[in-house]
Scaffold this motif. Sequence first.
Motif: not given
Lengths: 134, 65
Positions: A93-117, B11-14
């Motif tokens: 659960a922890e690894v998947n959540q962290k991986y998804a979070h990093l993936a989202v942050r990377a896409e945000v950076r790559e596309r020049g989007f802004i994290v408002e919150e 769990g990474g459900k997004t």
Amino acid sequence: MSHFTKIRTVIREQERLCEALRELHHAFRQGESLSVRGYQGSTQTAQVVVQTGCSYDIGFQRQGDGSYDAVADWDWGIRREAAPQFQQDRFLAEVNQKYAHLAVRAEVRERGFIVEEERVLENGEIELVVCEPI
Amino acid sequence: MKKMRIRIGKGGKTTVQVEGVTGPGCVEWTQAFEQAIGEVEERKVCAAYHEEVSEGVAERLEETL
């Protein structure tokens, strides 16, 4: 609202997986064919191996489609010998959540989007509100 | 303004919720995010998805392009 999508995390980027493990303070090794120690001396091979502090490891094994599956003797060795943070449900659960979070942050950076919150909700979910630059 | 509200569960459900976009272009807008994370399990479109981009907005878009 125009649409709503549910996504299941699939680990495909080894470097991003390692970054997730680093941020979670797990010790690990990377290699093409590393040994993952299991029941009674049996082993499997994996590309990323997490050291659990006991005689059983957790490995991330590259599959034919390029994704990574976690392999370990979860039900016997890990359950009996490893610390709570390595138990299957919690660890994955922890690894998947962290991986998804990093993936989202990377896409945000790559596309020049802004994290408002960005915040962690009471239930442990991470919420980000992302918008396009004006 | 186009916005994405992204929730990453234990769990990474997004879930990705799009706001401020009309028409099917909203799916294209989120596709890269979805692919970076994993596999889409479910997608629900709302009324705004079926709305056409109004003429005035379309003209402004053309001017921008």
